[in-house]
Motif scaffolding. Structure first.
Motif, short mmCIF file in Angstrom:
data_model
loop_
_atom_site.label_atom_id
_atom_site.label_comp_id
_atom_site.label_asym_id
_atom_site.label_seq_id
_atom_site.Cartn_x
_atom_site.Cartn_y
_atom_site.Cartn_z
N LEU A 1 -30.09 8.06 -35.23
CA LEU A 1 -29.78 7.26 -36.42
C LEU A 1 -29.16 5.92 -36.02
O LEU A 1 -29.46 4.90 -36.64
N ASP A 2 -28.36 5.91 -34.96
CA ASP A 2 -27.81 4.65 -34.46
C ASP A 2 -28.94 3.74 -33.96
O ASP A 2 -28.92 2.54 -34.22
N ARG A 3 -29.89 4.31 -33.24
CA ARG A 3 -31.02 3.52 -32.71
C ARG A 3 -31.90 2.97 -33.83
O ARG A 3 -32.43 1.86 -33.73
N LEU A 4 -32.08 3.75 -34.90
CA LEU A 4 -32.94 3.32 -35.99
C LEU A 4 -32.29 2.30 -36.91
O LEU A 4 -32.98 1.54 -37.59
N ASP A 5 -30.98 2.30 -36.95
CA ASP A 5 -30.24 1.44 -37.88
C ASP A 5 -30.60 -0.03 -37.67
O ASP A 5 -30.48 -0.57 -36.57
N GLY A 6 -31.09 -0.66 -38.73
CA GLY A 6 -31.39 -2.08 -38.72
C GLY A 6 -32.69 -2.46 -38.04
O GLY A 6 -32.99 -3.64 -37.91
N ARG A 7 -33.47 -1.50 -37.60
CA ARG A 7 -34.72 -1.82 -36.90
C ARG A 7 -35.89 -2.03 -37.83
O ARG A 7 -36.92 -2.56 -37.42
N GLY A 8 -35.78 -1.60 -39.08
CA GLY A 8 -36.86 -1.82 -40.04
C GLY A 8 -38.10 -0.98 -39.79
O GLY A 8 -39.21 -1.40 -40.10
N GLU A 9 -37.92 0.21 -39.25
CA GLU A 9 -39.05 1.11 -38.98
C GLU A 9 -39.66 1.59 -40.31
O GLU A 9 -38.98 1.65 -41.33
N SER A 10 -40.91 1.95 -40.25
CA SER A 10 -41.59 2.49 -41.44
C SER A 10 -41.09 3.91 -41.71
O SER A 10 -40.58 4.57 -40.80
N PRO A 11 -41.24 4.38 -42.95
CA PRO A 11 -40.85 5.77 -43.24
C PRO A 11 -41.53 6.78 -42.31
O PRO A 11 -40.92 7.72 -41.85
N ARG A 12 -42.80 6.54 -42.00
CA ARG A 12 -43.52 7.45 -41.09
C ARG A 12 -42.84 7.46 -39.72
O ARG A 12 -42.65 8.53 -39.13
N GLU A 13 -42.48 6.31 -39.20
CA GLU A 13 -41.83 6.23 -37.89
C GLU A 13 -40.45 6.89 -37.92
O GLU A 13 -40.08 7.60 -36.98
N ILE A 14 -39.72 6.68 -38.99
CA ILE A 14 -38.38 7.28 -39.11
C ILE A 14 -38.47 8.80 -39.18
O ILE A 14 -37.78 9.50 -38.43
N LEU A 15 -39.33 9.30 -40.06
CA LEU A 15 -39.45 10.76 -40.21
C LEU A 15 -40.04 11.41 -38.96
O LEU A 15 -39.63 12.50 -38.57
N SER A 16 -40.96 10.74 -38.31
CA SER A 16 -41.54 11.26 -37.08
C SER A 16 -40.47 11.34 -35.98
O SER A 16 -40.36 12.35 -35.28
N ALA A 17 -39.67 10.30 -35.84
CA ALA A 17 -38.59 10.30 -34.84
C ALA A 17 -37.56 11.37 -35.16
O ALA A 17 -37.05 12.05 -34.25
N TYR A 18 -37.25 11.54 -36.43
CA TYR A 18 -36.28 12.56 -36.86
C TYR A 18 -36.78 13.95 -36.48
O TYR A 18 -36.04 14.75 -35.89
N ILE A 19 -38.03 14.25 -36.78
CA ILE A 19 -38.60 15.56 -36.44
C ILE A 19 -38.61 15.75 -34.92
O ILE A 19 -38.26 16.82 -34.42
N ASP A 20 -38.97 14.71 -34.20
CA ASP A 20 -39.01 14.82 -32.73
C ASP A 20 -37.64 15.11 -32.13
O ASP A 20 -37.53 15.84 -31.16
N VAL A 21 -36.60 14.55 -32.73
CA VAL A 21 -35.24 14.81 -32.23
C VAL A 21 -34.80 16.22 -32.59
O VAL A 21 -34.10 16.88 -31.81
N LEU A 22 -35.21 16.71 -33.74
CA LEU A 22 -34.82 18.05 -34.16
C LEU A 22 -35.57 19.17 -33.43
O LEU A 22 -35.02 20.25 -33.24
N LEU A 23 -36.80 18.92 -33.02
CA LEU A 23 -37.62 19.98 -32.42
C LEU A 23 -36.93 20.72 -31.28
O LEU A 23 -36.94 21.95 -31.27
N PRO A 24 -36.32 20.04 -30.31
CA PRO A 24 -35.67 20.79 -29.23
C PRO A 24 -34.46 21.60 -29.69
O PRO A 24 -33.98 22.47 -28.97
N HIS A 25 -33.97 21.32 -30.88
CA HIS A 25 -32.78 21.98 -31.42
C HIS A 25 -33.12 22.94 -32.56
O HIS A 25 -32.27 23.25 -33.38
#
Length: 186
Positions: free
Chosen positions: A79-103
């Motif tokens: 969330l710190d890395r994404l803050d202010g970067r202006g990523e698309s919803p698809r990129e944000i949700l994809s990154a979120y899922i990728d971070v959660l997968l190992p956990h």
């Protein structure tokens, strides 16, 4: 040094035993729930004494922190890395899922025993994540309906991780598409 000799952690305790304790505790937290799993259950499962377990983790909360803190740190870092970067919803949700997968197991333990999440202050953490993700995904003029859709998208993406098929990249992509679809139908 034989290959059976344990590595030593920063605190001087052997890491292989700590890792076995963490893995066993996490498995029991997922199957029985955090509240229903005692330190004695974990020690019995490992075939060690409670004293040996206390040597590595003086309290159940310390053990829980060792399981959940890496999960918390990884999502906060994302969330710190994404803050202010202006990523698309698809990129944000994809990154979120990728971070959660190992956990996934830690997430399953949290979802299995919501009362324990409150005891461990994980409720505040998940609320903070929801707010931060919502801010990244919503427009400045978000209506109440748009906020509901954002919450459904985040919650649905999170819950999709509990499905065994999410490990298949096409299923993971389907989860991202479904979450984005919930946002786009505003």
């Amino acid at each position: 040094m034989s290959d059976r000799t344990s590595a030593t952690g920063r605190d001087g305790r052997t890491t292989d035993t700590r890792q076995r304790v963490v893995a066993t505790a996490l498995r029991l937290f997922v199957t029985k729930g955090f509240s229903a799993t005692s330190l004695k259950d974990i020690a019995d499962e490992l075939g060690i004494t409670k004293a040996a377990l206390y040597y590595h983790f003086p309290a159940k909360a310390d053990l829980a922190r060792s399981i959940f803190q890496p999960f918390i740190d990884d999502v906060d870092d994302l969330l710190d890395r994404l803050d202010g970067r202006g990523e698309s919803p698809r990129e944000i949700l994809s990154a979120y899922i990728d971070v959660l997968l190992p956990h996934r197991a830690a997430l399953a333990a949290m979802l299995r025993d919501p009362g324990a999440a409150a005891d461990l202050d994980l409720t505040d953490v998940s609320g903070r994540w929801l707010a931060r993700l919502g801010a990244l995904l919503e427009t400045d003029d978000a209506t109440p309906e748009a906020r509901m859709r954002t919450t459904v998208a985040i919650g649905g993406a999170t819950r999709a991780l509990m499905l065994p098929e999410v490990e298949d990249p096409s299923a993971r992509d389907a989860a991202v598409r479904a979450a984005v679809a919930a946002l786009e139908s505003r």
